[in-house]
Scaffold this motif. Structure first.
Motif, PDB file in Angstrom:
ATOM      1  N   THR A  39       0.826  -1.214   0.000  1.00 13.53           N
ATOM      2  CA  THR A  39       0.000   0.000   0.000  1.00 13.53           C
ATOM      3  C   THR A  39       0.854   1.255   0.000  1.00 13.53           C
ATOM      4  OG1 THR A  39      -1.721  -1.166   1.244  1.00 13.53           O
ATOM      5  CG2 THR A  39      -1.845   1.235   1.205  1.00 13.53           C
ATOM      6  N   GLN A  40       1.916   1.240   0.786  1.00 11.61           N
ATOM      7  CA  GLN A  40       2.751   2.428   0.961  1.00 11.61           C
ATOM      8  C   GLN A  40       3.480   2.851  -0.302  1.00 11.61           C
ATOM      9  OE1 GLN A  40       3.448  -0.597   2.013  1.00 11.61           O
ATOM     10  NE2 GLN A  40       5.542  -1.054   1.399  1.00 11.61           N
ATOM     11  N   THR A  41       3.526   1.985  -1.318  1.00  9.42           N
ATOM     12  CA  THR A  41       4.262   2.323  -2.542  1.00  9.42           C
ATOM     13  C   THR A  41       3.427   3.152  -3.530  1.00  9.42           C
ATOM     14  OG1 THR A  41       3.608   0.324  -3.767  1.00  9.42           O
ATOM     15  CG2 THR A  41       5.533   0.149  -2.322  1.00  9.42           C
ATOM     16  N   PHE A  42       2.112   3.189  -3.338  1.00 12.29           N
ATOM     17  CA  PHE A  42       1.249   3.898  -4.281  1.00 12.29           C
ATOM     18  C   PHE A  42       1.125   5.377  -3.910  1.00 12.29           C
ATOM     19  CE2 PHE A  42      -0.017  -0.514  -4.674  1.00 12.29           C
ATOM     20  CZ  PHE A  42      -0.227  -0.660  -6.034  1.00 12.29           C
ATOM     21  N   PRO A  43       0.986   6.255  -4.928  1.00 13.61           N
ATOM     22  CA  PRO A  43       0.770   7.673  -4.628  1.00 13.61           C
ATOM     23  C   PRO A  43      -0.533   7.878  -3.864  1.00 13.61           C
ATOM     24  CG  PRO A  43       1.321   7.336  -6.952  1.00 13.61           C
ATOM     25  CD  PRO A  43       1.057   5.989  -6.375  1.00 13.61           C
ATOM     26  N   ALA A  44      -0.567   8.863  -2.983  1.00 12.80           N
ATOM     27  CA  ALA A  44      -1.779   9.168  -2.223  1.00 12.80           C
ATOM     28  C   ALA A  44      -2.920   9.496  -3.187  1.00 12.80           C
ATOM     29  CB  ALA A  44      -1.524  10.345  -1.286  1.00 12.80           C
ATOM     30  N   GLY A  45      -4.057   8.878  -2.957  1.00 16.31           N
ATOM     31  CA  GLY A  45      -5.212   9.091  -3.824  1.00 16.31           C
ATOM     32  C   GLY A  45      -5.243   8.178  -5.031  1.00 16.31           C
ATOM     33  N   SER A  46      -4.202   7.355  -5.213  1.00 21.07           N
ATOM     34  CA  SER A  46      -4.145   6.432  -6.356  1.00 21.07           C
ATOM     35  C   SER A  46      -3.867   5.013  -5.889  1.00 21.07           C
ATOM     36  CB  SER A  46      -3.061   6.887  -7.352  1.00 21.07           C
ATOM     37  OG  SER A  46      -3.376   8.136  -7.898  1.00 21.07           O
ATOM     38  N   GLU A  47      -4.361   4.671  -4.720  1.00 25.52           N
ATOM     39  CA  GLU A  47      -4.175   3.330  -4.196  1.00 25.52           C
ATOM     40  C   GLU A  47      -5.022   2.326  -4.985  1.00 25.52           C
ATOM     41  OE1 GLU A  47      -3.595   6.343  -0.899  1.00 25.52           O
ATOM     42  OE2 GLU A  47      -5.129   5.947  -2.408  1.00 25.52           O
ATOM     43  N   PRO A  48      -4.842   1.014  -4.763  1.00 24.88           N
ATOM     44  CA  PRO A  48      -5.546  -0.004  -5.550  1.00 24.88           C
ATOM     45  C   PRO A  48      -7.072   0.096  -5.518  1.00 24.88           C
ATOM     46  CG  PRO A  48      -3.709  -0.998  -4.396  1.00 24.88           C
ATOM     47  CD  PRO A  48      -3.813   0.401  -3.890  1.00 24.88           C
ATOM     48  N   TRP A  49      -7.662   0.691  -4.487  1.00 29.43           N
ATOM     49  CA  TRP A  49      -9.115   0.852  -4.387  1.00 29.43           C
ATOM     50  C   TRP A  49      -9.581   2.215  -4.891  1.00 29.43           C
ATOM     51  CZ3 TRP A  49      -5.949  -1.016  -0.564  1.00 29.43           C
ATOM     52  CH2 TRP A  49      -5.275  -0.049   0.180  1.00 29.43           C
ATOM     53  N   SER A  50      -8.638   3.040  -5.382  1.00 28.10           N
ATOM     54  CA  SER A  50      -8.973   4.386  -5.865  1.00 28.10           C
ATOM     55  C   SER A  50      -8.891   4.508  -7.380  1.00 28.10           C
ATOM     56  CB  SER A  50      -8.037   5.428  -5.234  1.00 28.10           C
ATOM     57  OG  SER A  50      -8.140   5.408  -3.829  1.00 28.10           O
ATOM     58  N   THR A  51      -8.078   3.675  -8.023  1.00 30.20           N
ATOM     59  CA  THR A  51      -7.901   3.759  -9.465  1.00 30.20           C
ATOM     60  C   THR A  51      -7.438   2.411 -10.009  1.00 30.20           C
ATOM     61  OG1 THR A  51      -6.882   5.083 -11.230  1.00 30.20           O
ATOM     62  CG2 THR A  51      -5.470   4.473  -9.381  1.00 30.20           C
ATOM     63  N   PHE A  52      -7.578   2.235 -11.318  1.00 25.67           N
ATOM     64  CA  PHE A  52      -7.123   1.001 -11.962  1.00 25.67           C
ATOM     65  C   PHE A  52      -5.602   0.976 -12.057  1.00 25.67           C
ATOM     66  CE2 PHE A  52     -11.497   0.728 -13.357  1.00 25.67           C
ATOM     67  CZ  PHE A  52     -11.720  -0.632 -13.543  1.00 25.67           C
ATOM     68  N   TRP A  53      -5.020  -0.191 -11.789  1.00 25.86           N
ATOM     69  CA  TRP A  53      -3.612  -0.469 -12.015  1.00 25.86           C
ATOM     70  C   TRP A  53      -3.492  -1.803 -12.731  1.00 25.86           C
ATOM     71  CZ3 TRP A  53       0.500   2.722 -10.880  1.00 25.86           C
ATOM     72  CH2 TRP A  53       0.248   3.809 -10.040  1.00 25.86           C
ATOM     73  N   ARG A  54      -2.359  -2.012 -13.383  1.00 28.08           N
ATOM     74  CA  ARG A  54      -2.043  -3.296 -14.003  1.00 28.08           C
ATOM     75  C   ARG A  54      -1.100  -4.040 -13.062  1.00 28.08           C
ATOM     76  NH1 ARG A  54      -0.417  -1.085 -20.072  1.00 28.08           N
ATOM     77  NH2 ARG A  54      -2.424  -0.071 -20.530  1.00 28.08           N
ATOM     78  N   TYR A  55      -1.504  -5.217 -12.640  1.00 30.52           N
ATOM     79  CA  TYR A  55      -0.719  -6.013 -11.692  1.00 30.52           C
ATOM     80  C   TYR A  55      -0.181  -7.252 -12.401  1.00 30.52           C
ATOM     81  CZ  TYR A  55      -3.276  -3.076  -8.410  1.00 30.52           C
ATOM     82  OH  TYR A  55      -3.814  -2.001  -7.749  1.00 30.52           O
ATOM     83  N   SER A  56       1.121  -7.494 -12.276  1.00 31.67           N
ATOM     84  CA  SER A  56       1.761  -8.617 -12.962  1.00 31.67           C
ATOM     85  C   SER A  56       2.565  -9.466 -11.995  1.00 31.67           C
ATOM     86  CB  SER A  56       2.701  -8.121 -14.074  1.00 31.67           C
ATOM     87  OG  SER A  56       2.001  -7.450 -15.086  1.00 31.67           O
ATOM     88  N   ALA A  57       2.645 -10.748 -12.328  1.00 31.39           N
ATOM     89  CA  ALA A  57       3.581 -11.664 -11.681  1.00 31.39           C
ATOM     90  C   ALA A  57       4.319 -12.402 -12.774  1.00 31.39           C
ATOM     91  CB  ALA A  57       2.860 -12.644 -10.758  1.00 31.39           C
ATOM     92  N   ASP A  58       5.645 -12.378 -12.743  1.00 29.24           N
ATOM     93  CA  ASP A  58       6.499 -13.071 -13.702  1.00 29.24           C
ATOM     94  C   ASP A  58       7.231 -14.200 -12.976  1.00 29.24           C
ATOM     95  OD1 ASP A  58       7.372 -11.020 -16.386  1.00 29.24           O
ATOM     96  OD2 ASP A  58       5.985 -10.377 -14.841  1.00 29.24           O
ATOM     97  N   PHE A  59       7.236 -15.371 -13.585  1.00 30.00           N
ATOM     98  CA  PHE A  59       7.990 -16.481 -13.014  1.00 30.00           C
ATOM     99  C   PHE A  59       8.407 -17.411 -14.142  1.00 30.00           C
ATOM    100  CE2 PHE A  59       3.441 -17.427 -12.702  1.00 30.00           C
ATOM    101  CZ  PHE A  59       3.337 -18.650 -13.333  1.00 30.00           C
ATOM    102  N   THR A  60       9.340 -18.298 -13.842  1.00 29.51           N
ATOM    103  CA  THR A  60       9.832 -19.277 -14.809  1.00 29.51           C
ATOM    104  C   THR A  60       9.505 -20.667 -14.301  1.00 29.51           C
ATOM    105  OG1 THR A  60      11.630 -17.822 -15.529  1.00 29.51           O
ATOM    106  CG2 THR A  60      11.859 -20.174 -16.003  1.00 29.51           C
ATOM    107  N   ILE A  61       8.902 -21.482 -15.164  1.00 32.27           N
ATOM    108  CA  ILE A  61       8.599 -22.860 -14.783  1.00 32.27           C
ATOM    109  C   ILE A  61       9.912 -23.577 -14.427  1.00 32.27           C
ATOM    110  CG2 ILE A  61       7.606 -25.048 -15.530  1.00 32.27           C
ATOM    111  CD1 ILE A  61       5.559 -22.786 -15.256  1.00 32.27           C
ATOM    112  N   GLY A  62       9.970 -24.092 -13.212  1.00 28.93           N
ATOM    113  CA  GLY A  62      11.199 -24.695 -12.731  1.00 28.93           C
ATOM    114  C   GLY A  62      12.113 -23.709 -12.036  1.00 28.93           C
ATOM    115  N   GLY A  63      11.712 -22.437 -11.974  1.00 25.83           N
ATOM    116  CA  GLY A  63      12.509 -21.421 -11.293  1.00 25.83           C
ATOM    117  C   GLY A  63      12.194 -21.362  -9.813  1.00 25.83           C
TER     118      GLY A  63
END
Length: 274
Positions: A181-205
């Motif tokens: 939560t603390q990483t988002f700008p004030a007023g633009s938290e996940p419940w205030s505006t749309f963001w794109r959320y990603s997770a990257d991983f490697t099979i076997g990593g």
């Protein structure tokens, strides 16, 4: 009239001028900045294997998903979004089993509920009863709860009420949770505006790279999980995507907020094969 001796010299000068003006013939067809063994395009090699933009009419069920047993479903709202409402749990119809070394990126653009009684999440499930791995790309308890938004990986599930407090931790398999939560700008938290959320991983990593971004390319966080191969989906079972919106336990609910639904703009799965 040009002499026989000066004619070859003139041809040589003309050829050198042509090469200097247009580059070496060996590099023809390569864009500026490229070489024969490199490609500066960061999207090169990535293939989209799943996409849902939720563009159906209002009230229509998303065809690429199904709801989980004893839970509510979700419906498109006619605005190009999926509304994952109160007590909804849905999962992709498709699952993916990929070769070791395959890079995977799962992404969703979404807006979290703003209440203190909902627990919403977008996550990757590796539904193996013996080896249950889970990657929570983003999960939110809302702006009224101390936990706020966080990332998590799981290698154990506390399914029985009598063991729900410390069972996984007692076996050395607690979840890894990372508050964001603390990483988002004030007023633009996940419940205030749309963001794109990603997770990257490697099979076997052994690590998951979590990130969030907006349409302008701003990235409030870019975080790697602690290395642990048990926390990364493998290829022993197909992994699937889940969207969920649960109630917190009554004793932890906080009054307030106006929107219980999680709104999802689109979801993708991209892969890069080894």
């Amino acid at each position: 009239m040009m002499s026989p001796l000066t004619r070859p010299l003139g041809l040589l000068v003309a050829l050198l001028t042509l090469v200097l003006a247009h580059g070496s013939p060996a590099q023809a067809g390569l864009a500026s900045g490229d070489s024969a063994d490199s490609d500066p395009d960061p999207t090169w090699g990535w293939e989209t294997v799943f996409y849902d933009g939720f563009d159906g009419p209002a009230g229509v069920w998303p065809e690429q998903w199904h709801n989980m047993l004893f839970t509510n479903g979700a419906a498109q709202n006619g605005l190009g979004q999926l509304e994952v409402g109160h007590l909804s749990q849905i999962r992709t119809n498709t699952g993916w089993t990929l070769p070791a070394g395959t890079e995977v990126r799962v992404t969703a653009a979404l807006l979290m509920p703003d209440t203190g009684s909902n627990y919403a999440a977008f996550w990757v499930q590796h539904p193996n009863g013996i080896d249950p791995r889970e990657v929570d790309v983003i999960e939110s308890y809302g702006p009224l709860k101390p936990a706020g938004a966080q990332l998590a990986t799981h290698i154990c599930y506390d399914d029985q009420p009598e063991t729900a407090i410390n069972a996984c931790a007692s076996t050395g398999r607690p979840p890894e949770t990372i508050p964001v939560t603390q990483t988002f700008p004030a007023g633009s938290e996940p419940w205030s505006t749309f963001w794109r959320y990603s997770a990257d991983f490697t099979i076997g990593g052994d690590t998951v790279q979590f990130s969030a971004s907006d349409t302008a390319g701003n990235r409030p966080y870019d975080i790697s999980s602690t290395p642990d191969a048990r926390r990364v989906p493998g290829n022993a079972a197909p992994f699937q995507l889940r969207l969920s919106n649960k109630d917190v336990l009554p004793q932890y609910a906080v009054p307030g907020g106006t929107r219980q639904s999680m709104l999802v703009d689109w979801v993708t799965v991209e892969v890069k094969y080894p």
